[in-house]
Design a protein around this motif. Structure first.
Motif, mmCIF file in Angstrom:
data_model
loop_
_atom_site.group_PDB
_atom_site.id
_atom_site.type_symbol
_atom_site.label_atom_id
_atom_site.label_comp_id
_atom_site.label_asym_id
_atom_site.label_seq_id
_atom_site.Cartn_x
_atom_site.Cartn_y
_atom_site.Cartn_z
ATOM 1 N N ALA A 126 -26.524 -12.096 46.663
ATOM 2 C CA ALA A 126 -26.260 -12.021 45.229
ATOM 3 C C ALA A 126 -25.896 -10.605 44.817
ATOM 4 N N ARG A 127 -26.577 -9.628 45.398
ATOM 5 C CA ARG A 127 -26.323 -8.237 44.991
ATOM 6 C C ARG A 127 -24.981 -7.725 45.495
ATOM 7 N N ILE A 128 -24.556 -8.172 46.657
ATOM 8 C CA ILE A 128 -23.221 -7.773 47.142
ATOM 9 C C ILE A 128 -22.157 -8.320 46.186
ATOM 10 N N ILE A 129 -22.312 -9.601 45.803
ATOM 11 C CA ILE A 129 -21.333 -10.201 44.896
ATOM 12 C C ILE A 129 -21.409 -9.517 43.519
ATOM 13 N N ASP A 130 -22.623 -9.252 43.058
ATOM 14 C CA ASP A 130 -22.823 -8.574 41.771
ATOM 15 C C ASP A 130 -22.063 -7.248 41.745
ATOM 16 N N ARG A 131 -22.273 -6.433 42.773
ATOM 17 C CA ARG A 131 -21.623 -5.118 42.800
ATOM 18 C C ARG A 131 -20.104 -5.246 42.862
ATOM 19 N N SER A 132 -19.633 -6.214 43.649
ATOM 20 C CA SER A 132 -18.182 -6.386 43.781
ATOM 21 C C SER A 132 -17.557 -6.724 42.430
ATOM 22 N N ILE A 133 -18.210 -7.612 41.665
ATOM 23 C CA ILE A 133 -17.680 -8.038 40.368
ATOM 24 C C ILE A 133 -17.829 -6.912 39.346
ATOM 25 N N ARG A 134 -19.022 -6.310 39.314
ATOM 26 C CA ARG A 134 -19.337 -5.296 38.299
ATOM 27 C C ARG A 134 -18.506 -4.035 38.479
ATOM 28 N N GLU A 135 -18.493 -3.504 39.690
ATOM 29 C CA GLU A 135 -17.866 -2.206 39.911
ATOM 30 C C GLU A 135 -16.340 -2.278 39.892
ATOM 31 N N SER A 136 -15.796 -3.437 40.202
ATOM 32 C CA SER A 136 -14.339 -3.568 40.149
ATOM 33 C C SER A 136 -13.889 -3.790 38.702
ATOM 34 N N GLU A 137 -14.859 -3.945 37.797
ATOM 35 C CA GLU A 137 -14.593 -4.239 36.387
ATOM 36 C C GLU A 137 -13.690 -5.448 36.225
ATOM 37 N N PHE A 138 -13.873 -6.409 37.135
ATOM 38 C CA PHE A 138 -13.111 -7.666 37.083
ATOM 39 C C PHE A 138 -13.330 -8.333 35.722
ATOM 40 N N ILE A 139 -14.596 -8.401 35.295
ATOM 41 C CA ILE A 139 -14.881 -8.875 33.937
ATOM 42 C C ILE A 139 -15.024 -7.639 33.056
ATOM 43 N N ASN A 140 -14.254 -7.593 31.985
ATOM 44 C CA ASN A 140 -14.333 -6.446 31.087
ATOM 45 C C ASN A 140 -15.545 -6.621 30.162
ATOM 46 N N LEU A 141 -16.659 -6.074 30.586
ATOM 47 C CA LEU A 141 -17.916 -6.294 29.859
ATOM 48 C C LEU A 141 -17.887 -5.703 28.451
ATOM 49 N N LYS A 142 -17.038 -4.674 28.271
ATOM 50 C CA LYS A 142 -16.954 -4.034 26.945
ATOM 51 C C LYS A 142 -16.414 -4.998 25.896
ATOM 52 N N LYS A 143 -15.603 -5.940 26.339
ATOM 53 C CA LYS A 143 -15.022 -6.889 25.391
ATOM 54 C C LYS A 143 -15.951 -8.072 25.111
ATOM 55 N N LEU A 144 -17.153 -7.997 25.637
ATOM 56 C CA LEU A 144 -18.093 -9.112 25.446
ATOM 57 C C LEU A 144 -19.136 -8.807 24.370
ATOM 58 N N CYS A 145 -18.861 -7.737 23.606
ATOM 59 C CA CYS A 145 -19.799 -7.342 22.564
ATOM 60 C C CYS A 145 -19.452 -8.077 21.260
ATOM 61 N N ILE A 146 -20.450 -8.668 20.634
ATOM 62 C CA ILE A 146 -20.232 -9.328 19.349
ATOM 63 C C ILE A 146 -20.708 -8.417 18.225
ATOM 64 N N LYS A 147 -21.892 -7.886 18.357
ATOM 65 C CA LYS A 147 -22.385 -6.913 17.392
ATOM 66 C C LYS A 147 -23.143 -5.835 18.150
ATOM 67 N N LYS A 148 -22.620 -4.608 18.061
ATOM 68 C CA LYS A 148 -23.152 -3.485 18.832
ATOM 69 C C LYS A 148 -24.676 -3.374 18.711
ATOM 70 N N GLY A 149 -25.322 -3.326 19.857
ATOM 71 C CA GLY A 149 -26.770 -3.141 19.875
ATOM 72 C C GLY A 149 -27.558 -4.388 19.517
ATOM 73 N N GLU A 150 -26.857 -5.420 19.076
ATOM 74 C CA GLU A 150 -27.602 -6.610 18.642
ATOM 75 C C GLU A 150 -27.275 -7.871 19.428
ATOM 76 N N LEU A 151 -25.961 -8.125 19.573
ATOM 77 C CA LEU A 151 -25.596 -9.405 20.183
ATOM 78 C C LEU A 151 -24.385 -9.246 21.107
ATOM 79 N N VAL A 152 -24.567 -9.661 22.360
ATOM 80 C CA VAL A 152 -23.454 -9.632 23.315
ATOM 81 C C VAL A 152 -23.463 -10.935 24.113
ATOM 82 N N TRP A 153 -22.340 -11.212 24.791
ATOM 83 C CA TRP A 153 -22.292 -12.353 25.705
ATOM 84 C C TRP A 153 -22.957 -11.963 27.024
ATOM 85 N N ALA A 154 -23.701 -12.888 27.587
ATOM 86 C CA ALA A 154 -24.250 -12.700 28.928
ATOM 87 C C ALA A 154 -23.544 -13.674 29.858
ATOM 88 N N VAL A 155 -23.020 -13.161 30.962
ATOM 89 C CA VAL A 155 -22.344 -14.008 31.951
ATOM 90 C C VAL A 155 -23.304 -14.242 33.109
#
Lengths: 262, 240, 263
Positions: free
Chosen positions: C103-132
């Motif tokens: 799981a951690r190898i896959i996690d790092r591969s997805i996270r570090e390659s920024e395949f999913i743009n996590l910054k675009k998953l914010c709905i309200k800063k500091g309060e509500l975001v999408w969790a994948v």
């Protein structure tokens, strides 16, 4: 009390079964050759447990079947096989179920002070005691004789509630040196061997490999080159995939001749 | 008022069934069974050696069932790992299957049945039992007969076969309040002797209605046996 | 049964001559196939087959409070469940080190390659975001679970769509047409060392004949080649020269694979 009557009942059932099989043997011997040809040509029917496979008294229930009133039911998933009197189910799948007298191939996975624990892919553990080996063995170092991971051709001497006892005291039982080990479903073993060894002899002849087939589905192949061994392996895998087609031995022979030309 | 099923099914009509064996090569037996959007996959391993040794029964084989939902099989993600619910279902599933298996043939060993729900839309335990029964047969385990499971519901005044989630959650308005009006009754039958090997009930039902439910369960489960048998017959002879 | 020492010896002899038991080249995958949308309850799902190896991955999206150190980022979680369904070698119970490492190898591969743009998953800063939430379930282990899991994870992510929301609650079952904000997917290839040579996509017998593996996660774009995750595993150490050689062939094979995928 209850147990005793149950035991008696089982015994009785066994006895009647014996009688039935005797009777059938007598019956079938006469027409054996004719019958076999006929069966080969019939289309194979797969049956499921609980399915009614015959009604009335025309047939006697054979392996993997049971009688319930007028009906005979399958008790295992497999191919239906009818002879004149007997109806039975040939299993298509399942793990190895050990029988006394079976020659199997195993792998040593533990050594104790008086013998070896051997994995023979059976549902209970198998043990080879020092006393069942022939020749001189240094009791202070059993690993010298059979080491961890060694593969041996061995025979099932007895089956007890605690486990299986193995023996090496017979011709052909030995430690395997060189070659490779492959594993197939044990229900395919009769097909790999063929009638009176015809199939395995064909593969041996065409590939020049030595082949030992364990009843537990573990097979040892050794040839003069790895390529020969791989060819034998390919042929065996082909049989396991299409075990019930007609004229399989000839087809395998053709396959091997064709592959060798490549 | 007559109840109309949300997917326009007849009362005695099950959802579309998909059944297949041999879906997991490494297992000794395997099967898939689905009722509409409820999909179960099952792998059977064994009979095999049972460790630790103190769990062994010298007289018979142990049958262990593990039922669980894949984390993504439900609307809100389920945390992986067993819950109280899955533990109970695993237990009643094993009880539903045990009567047909010749456990005395393999003393001291274990047969493991792994049931994974990959899509859940009610009746998952029934789909799991149907798949498990097929997978056990596919594993070549000696069985007296198959086991067939279906859930019957009483919704409003109607007795219906194979509840979907939407029906399980059916409510009526009474005195201005939303009231639960669905009763879920999962059954399992032995295919030949027609004995009941699983029965649970969740809701409110009269004695007479329960009798009707059993009748409908028997009728529908006969259709399921046919589907299970057909799936087994379609197996390819390529198990190596 | 553990692969026999006799068979292992044969595997090694063959690899010495650049050959394999099943006739493949050292750096050749088995046939790969992808089935999408295998679970309708997931927001995205895929089943990937690599030879006889099968891995199922489901994507579930939910809303949550962001982590305090990244108030504007969506959350990513990867879990692998090695259910004993897939192999007699797996056991029931909480994830063991094998499942966690996968799981951690896959996690790092997805996270570090920024395949999913996590910054675009914010709905309200500091309060509500999408969790994948990515859940990996191998269904049949016939070797090379890591690469097959990576492929299935990427395929599942690519098919995933957002569910509708009402206020700060997700309305499950009501899917929108909107896909996740994605960039180039990482290519994940694991190299197994057998008898001084490296192979990819091993069978179980080959895995058991190897005592060292290296996983490389990489992306390719106009700026060049990027390595995002590495994992050396197994008992044996390796020297630098060897490592560089592996990386070199990883990048070559990765490039080939990425070109194949983009076609």
């Amino acid at each position: 009390m209850e147990k005793e009557t149950k035991k008696k009942k089982i015994k009785k059932e066994k006895e009647t079964k014996k009688e039935i099989t005797k009777e059938i043997k007598r019956e079938t011997k006469k027409k054996e050759t004719k019958e076999e040809v006929k069966i080969e040509k019939k289309k194979r029917q797969i049956v499921a447990p609980g399915e009614v496979i015959a009604t009335g008294t025309q047939f006697l229930p054979g392996e993997n079947t049971r009688r319930e009133d007028k009906d005979i039911l399958a008790t295992r998933f497999g191919l239906l096989e009818k002879s004149e009197k007997l109806i039975k189910v040939i299993p298509l799948s399942g793990v190895y179920i050990p029988r006394v007298g079976n020659t199997v191939i195993g792998q040593v996975f533990d050594i104790s002070f008086n013998g070896w624990m051997v994995n023979i892919l059976a549902p209970s553990s198998a043990f080879l005691t020092l006393a069942e080996c022939s020749g001189y063995i240094n009791k202070n170092d059993l690993a010298e004789h059979y080491n961890f991971g060694d593969n041996i051709v061995t025979k099932i001497k007895s089956i007890k509630s605690k486990g299986i006892d193995l023996t090496m005291k017979e011709r052909g039982l030995r430690k395997l040196e060189g070659g490779m080990i492959i594993s197939i479903n044990p229900t395919r073993v009769p097909r790999i061997i063929g009638r009176a060894g015809s199939m395995v002899n064909t593969i041996k002849g065409e590939t020049g490999c030595s082949i030992t087939v364990g009843q537990n589905g573990i097979i040892w192949i050794k040839g003069t080159s790895v390529e020969d061994e791989l060819l034998a392996k390919k042929a065996i895998e082909l049989i396991t995939k299409k075990p019930f087609i007609e004229g399989l031995t000839n087809k395998i022979k053709e396959f091997l001749i064709k592959e060798k030309k490549k | 008022m007559t109840y109309k099923r949300p997917d326009k099914r007849e009362y005695d009509e099950m959802r579309k069934i998909e059944a297949k064996v041999g879906i997991i090569k490494r297992a000794d037996g395997s099967a898939l069974f689905s009722f509409g959007n409820s999909k179960a996959i099952v792998a059977v391993y064994g009979p095999r050696k049972l460790y630790p040794q103190h769990l062994q029964n010298p007289q018979k084989c142990l049958l262990r069932c593990y039922y669980d939902l894949a984390s993504f099989s439900v609307a809100e993600r389920k945390r992986p790992g067993p819950s109280r619910r899955s533990t109970e279902i695993s237990y009643v599933t094993a009880n539903a299957l045990k009567p047909v298996i010749d456990l005395e043939a393999f003393p001291g060993s274990v047969i493991d049945v792994y049931i994974l729900i990959i899509q859940a839309d009610a009746s998952t335990r029934c789909a799991g039992i149907n798949a498990a029964s097929m997978a056990l047969a596919h594993a070549g385990i000696p069985m007296k007969e198959l086991v067939t499971s279906v859930s019957i519901g009483k919704i409003g005044d109607a007795i219906v076969a194979d509840l979907a989630k939407e029906e399980e959650d059916y409510t009526i308005k009474k005195d201005g309040k939303e009231m639960k009006a669905a009763t879920d009754i999962p059954f399992a039958f032995l295919s030949r002797s027609e004995k009941i090997s699983l029965m649970q009930l969740d809701g409110k039902i009269s004695y007479d209605d329960l009798k009707k439910a059993i009748k409908l369960a028997r009728k529908t489960s006969k259709k399921i046996v046919e589907i299970q048998e057909q799936a087994l017959k379609k197996v390819k002879e390529d198990k190596t | 049964m553990e692969t026999s020492n006799l068979t292992k010896k044969r595997i090694k002899e063959l690899i010495k001559d650049d050959k394999r038991m099943d006739g493949r080249k050292l750096l050749e995958f088995r046939p790969i196939s992808v089935e999408l949308g295998i679970s309708k309850k997931a927001e995205g799902s895929a089943l990937v087959k690599v030879g006889d190896t099968e891995v199922m991955v489901g994507v579930k999206l939910d809303l949550k409070e962001p982590f305090p150190d990244t108030p504007e980022n969506g959350a990513l979680m990867v879990i692998a469940e090695l259910w004993p369904l897939a192999s007699e070698k797996f056991e029931m119970g909480p994830p063991d080190v094998q499942a966690i490492e996968l799981a951690r190898i896959i996690d790092r591969s997805i996270r570090e390659s920024e395949f999913i743009n996590l910054k675009k998953l914010c709905i309200k800063k500091g309060e509500l975001v999408w969790a994948v939430n990515l859940d990996i379930y191998p269904l049949n282990d016939a070797g090379n679970l890591i690469d097959a899991s990576a492929m299935a994870t990427i395929a599942a992510i690519q098919t995933a769509v957002f569910p509708s929301i009402k206020g700060d609650k997700v309305k499950y079952g009501e899917l929108t047409a909107k896909k996740l904000p994605l960039k180039n997917p990482p290519i994940v290839i694991t190299f197994y060392k057998i008898d001084n040579k490296f192979i990819i996509d091993p069978t179980v017998e080959e895995e058991e004949s190897s005592d060292l593996r290296i996983t490389v996660a990489m992306t390719f774009d106009k700026a060049g080649t990027h390595i995002h995750a590495l994992q050396k595993s197994g008992d044996e150490p390796l020297d630098e020269e060897e490592m560089l050689k592996v990386l070199d062939s990883a990048l070559k094979e990765g490039k080939k694979l990425s070109e194949k995928i983009s076609k």
